[in-house]
Design a protein around this motif. Structure first.
Motif, mmCIF file in Angstrom:
data_model
loop_
_atom_site.group_PDB
_atom_site.id
_atom_site.type_symbol
_atom_site.label_atom_id
_atom_site.label_comp_id
_atom_site.label_asym_id
_atom_site.label_seq_id
_atom_site.Cartn_x
_atom_site.Cartn_y
_atom_site.Cartn_z
ATOM 1 N N ARG A 5 46.123 30.575 42.512
ATOM 2 C CA ARG A 5 47.244 29.599 41.981
ATOM 3 C C ARG A 5 46.701 28.221 41.936
ATOM 4 O O ARG A 5 46.981 27.502 41.010
ATOM 5 N N ALA A 6 45.918 27.812 42.701
ATOM 6 C CA ALA A 6 45.478 26.521 42.845
ATOM 7 C C ALA A 6 44.285 26.075 41.840
ATOM 8 O O ALA A 6 44.238 25.262 41.324
ATOM 9 N N PHE A 7 43.599 27.317 41.331
ATOM 10 C CA PHE A 7 42.522 27.169 40.629
ATOM 11 C C PHE A 7 42.561 28.377 39.648
ATOM 12 O O PHE A 7 41.780 29.205 39.676
ATOM 13 N N PRO A 8 43.512 28.229 38.608
ATOM 14 C CA PRO A 8 43.628 29.437 37.794
ATOM 15 C C PRO A 8 42.523 29.561 37.049
ATOM 16 O O PRO A 8 42.208 30.786 36.275
ATOM 17 N N HIS A 9 41.620 28.645 36.677
ATOM 18 C CA HIS A 9 40.464 28.821 35.786
ATOM 19 C C HIS A 9 39.005 28.844 36.257
ATOM 20 O O HIS A 9 38.133 28.735 35.553
ATOM 21 N N THR A 10 38.977 28.987 37.591
ATOM 22 C CA THR A 10 37.680 28.719 38.282
ATOM 23 C C THR A 10 37.543 30.145 38.841
ATOM 24 O O THR A 10 38.364 31.209 39.276
ATOM 25 N N ALA A 11 36.176 30.601 38.723
ATOM 26 C CA ALA A 11 35.620 32.031 38.927
ATOM 27 C C ALA A 11 35.556 31.872 40.508
ATOM 28 O O ALA A 11 35.235 31.011 41.255
ATOM 29 N N ILE A 12 36.214 33.275 41.009
ATOM 30 C CA ILE A 12 36.325 33.322 42.527
ATOM 31 C C ILE A 12 35.485 34.541 43.020
ATOM 32 O O ILE A 12 35.621 35.537 42.318
ATOM 33 N N SER A 13 34.812 34.116 44.106
ATOM 34 C CA SER A 13 34.069 35.609 44.620
ATOM 35 C C SER A 13 34.599 35.625 46.103
ATOM 36 O O SER A 13 34.877 34.820 46.656
ATOM 37 N N VAL A 14 34.788 36.842 46.407
ATOM 38 C CA VAL A 14 35.039 37.215 47.987
ATOM 39 C C VAL A 14 33.739 37.961 48.497
ATOM 40 O O VAL A 14 33.218 38.763 48.126
ATOM 41 N N PHE A 15 33.262 37.373 49.466
ATOM 42 C CA PHE A 15 31.890 37.622 50.122
ATOM 43 C C PHE A 15 32.376 38.251 51.358
ATOM 44 O O PHE A 15 32.997 37.754 52.218
ATOM 45 N N LEU A 16 32.356 39.702 51.304
ATOM 46 C CA LEU A 16 32.617 40.571 52.546
ATOM 47 C C LEU A 16 31.466 40.735 53.366
ATOM 48 O O LEU A 16 30.555 41.374 53.017
ATOM 49 N N HIS A 17 31.589 40.750 54.911
ATOM 50 C CA HIS A 17 30.801 40.862 55.644
ATOM 51 C C HIS A 17 30.841 42.125 56.406
ATOM 52 O O HIS A 17 30.296 42.788 57.275
ATOM 53 N N SER A 18 32.189 42.983 55.964
ATOM 54 C CA SER A 18 32.564 44.128 56.996
ATOM 55 C C SER A 18 33.715 44.678 56.146
ATOM 56 O O SER A 18 34.367 44.157 55.273
ATOM 57 N N THR A 19 34.161 45.768 56.654
ATOM 58 C CA THR A 19 35.462 46.647 56.289
ATOM 59 C C THR A 19 36.533 46.057 56.737
ATOM 60 O O THR A 19 37.844 46.346 56.310
ATOM 61 N N THR A 20 36.394 45.324 57.847
ATOM 62 C CA THR A 20 37.719 44.704 58.638
ATOM 63 C C THR A 20 38.883 44.483 57.861
ATOM 64 O O THR A 20 40.035 44.769 58.185
ATOM 65 N N PHE A 21 38.772 43.273 57.023
ATOM 66 C CA PHE A 21 39.861 42.743 56.498
ATOM 67 C C PHE A 21 40.064 43.139 55.003
ATOM 68 O O PHE A 21 40.838 42.626 54.323
ATOM 69 N N ILE A 22 39.729 44.590 54.916
ATOM 70 C CA ILE A 22 40.288 45.131 53.763
ATOM 71 C C ILE A 22 41.044 46.569 54.333
ATOM 72 O O ILE A 22 41.008 47.729 53.420
ATOM 73 N N SER A 23 40.927 46.688 55.615
ATOM 74 C CA SER A 23 41.472 47.856 56.079
ATOM 75 C C SER A 23 42.482 47.763 57.147
ATOM 76 O O SER A 23 42.858 46.649 57.488
ATOM 77 N N ALA A 24 43.368 48.949 57.315
ATOM 78 C CA ALA A 24 44.191 48.694 58.554
ATOM 79 C C ALA A 24 43.653 48.545 59.849
ATOM 80 O O ALA A 24 42.438 48.956 60.052
ATOM 81 N N PRO A 25 43.932 47.892 60.966
ATOM 82 C CA PRO A 25 45.269 47.254 61.050
ATOM 83 C C PRO A 25 45.554 45.794 60.173
ATOM 84 O O PRO A 25 46.732 45.367 60.298
#
Length: 367
Positions: free
Chosen positions: A100-120
């Motif tokens: 929302r703050a940068f509607p036209h800027t390319a954003i990358s999510v660099f994931l180091h584990s599955t922790t923050f895409i999984s329960a809980p």
């Protein structure tokens, strides 16, 4: 390019100790900044300045008692500035607000584990929604990339992977240790003291090992957010009657010496280990390494070539069998250690990590 990196809200960059994510951010930024301008925003902590400038890297540190407060302060800091790429490390929940703050800027999510895409931590539906606004999702191993593609098939075309690296000049072999009654066989572990790291398995393996190698003892480096869990581990060590030394948090500067203090490094991870940076550091230090055949670890360790993998990694006896090989066969231990250093030098430098990431970001075409 001007690259903005948003670090998690827990530990400052560079980290005083631990903080593998923050350590990776700092090392990647150092290499990328030779060709690009890099701005990092991370947590403010006592004894750290609000702003640091290191060549082409600028680090801003902002307060944040929780994720929401921290993210709000991050966005206030960067508002009105232009960036070519915004990299968010390990916090997919930050993506919608940053978009929302940068509607036209390319954003990358660099994931180091599955922790923050999984329960809980989150639901699959919420994680999919958060990641959908990103241009790139970068995992730190092929294993994590494949997991992301299976879990989020609608955005699989955005997923990439980049292996992490190691400072080869810092993490290097020391003088070979000579074992005697005055120099016992030292087994090392480094990592957070949390259940999925498998420390109880390693402790029980150590009890088995001592039947063959009576001098074996275990040194554990790492801290925990739950003192009660450390107490459980101490009680387990006492009940098993094995010599265990808890070193606590060791600074990044002291870690090379920690690796050089041992005869064998063990990574007994019980949950998905996306990469396992400690294995690369131990191998670079010329240390025979034994690890779970789990997640991205087999991308680093080739069994019986540059280390030893344990397929039945829930079994203390299975770990004990491999560790005893290192303790009783010095020629094998030396061969594994030598090949480990060679392989890490060829494949896992921070320059290689940064170069691959630059190539991905240069495309800016995934969205």
């Amino acid at each position: 390019m001007h690259i903005l990196i948003i670090a998690p809200e827990q530990i400052p960059v560079p980290p005083p100790y631990g903080g593998s994510v923050e350590h990776c951010i700092y090392q990647i930024a150092r290499k990328i900044s030779s060709r690009h301008k890099v701005t990092i925003v991370s947590k403010l902590r006592a004894n750290f300045p609000k702003k640091s400038t290191l060549g082409h890297i600028t680090i801003h540190r902002v307060p944040g008692g929780n994720k929401q407060t921290y993210l709000s302060n991050v966005l206030k800091m960067v508002k009105g500035h232009h960036y070519d790429i915004i990299q968010i490390d390990n916090r997919p929940r930050f993506v919608p607000a940053v978009r929302r703050a940068f509607p036209h800027t390319a954003i990358s999510v660099f994931l180091h584990s599955t922790t923050f895409i999984s329960a809980p931590m989150t639901s699959r539906k919420q994680a999919a929604s958060d990641l959908s606004s990103a241009n790139f999702i970068v995992g730190n191993s092929l294993s994590l990339q494949n997991h992301l593609k299976r879990t989020f098939p609608n955005i699989r075309h955005k997923v990439r992977y980049v292996h992490l690296g190691v400072e080869l000049n810092q993490f290097r072999p020391g003088l070979a240790r000579t074992r005697s009654k005055h120099h016992p066989f030292i087994i090392l572990f480094a990592g957070r003291l949390i259940p999925r790291k498998g420390i109880p398995v390693l402790m029980r393996a150590t009890q088995i090992i001592r039947r063959t190698v009576p001098s074996a003892r275990l040194h554990i480096a790492g801290g925990t957010g739950k003192p009660s869990y450390k107490k459980q581990l101490q009680q387990l060590a006492a009940s098993l009657r094995i010599p265990v030394t808890f070193k606590g948090n060791i600074s990044r500067r002291q870690m090379p010496q920690f690796y050089r203090s041992g005869d064998c490094f063990v990574c007994p991870s019980q949950g998905h280990e996306a990469f396992g940076l400690v294995n690369v550091e131990a191998m670079a230090s010329g240390l025979p390494t034994v690890a779970s055949r789990n997640g991205g670890i087999p991308e680093i360790i080739r069994h019986a070539s540059n280390g030893l993998l344990v397929t039945n990694y829930r079994s203390p006896a299975a770990f004990a069998k491999e560790i005893i090989q290192i303790a009783t066969d010095s020629s094998k231990a030396k061969r594994l250690a030598k090949q480990a250093r060679i392989d890490v030098t060829r494949r896992f430098s921070w320059r290689a990590t940064a170069s691959k990431l630059e190539t991905i970001y240069a495309s800016k075409s995934s969205r």
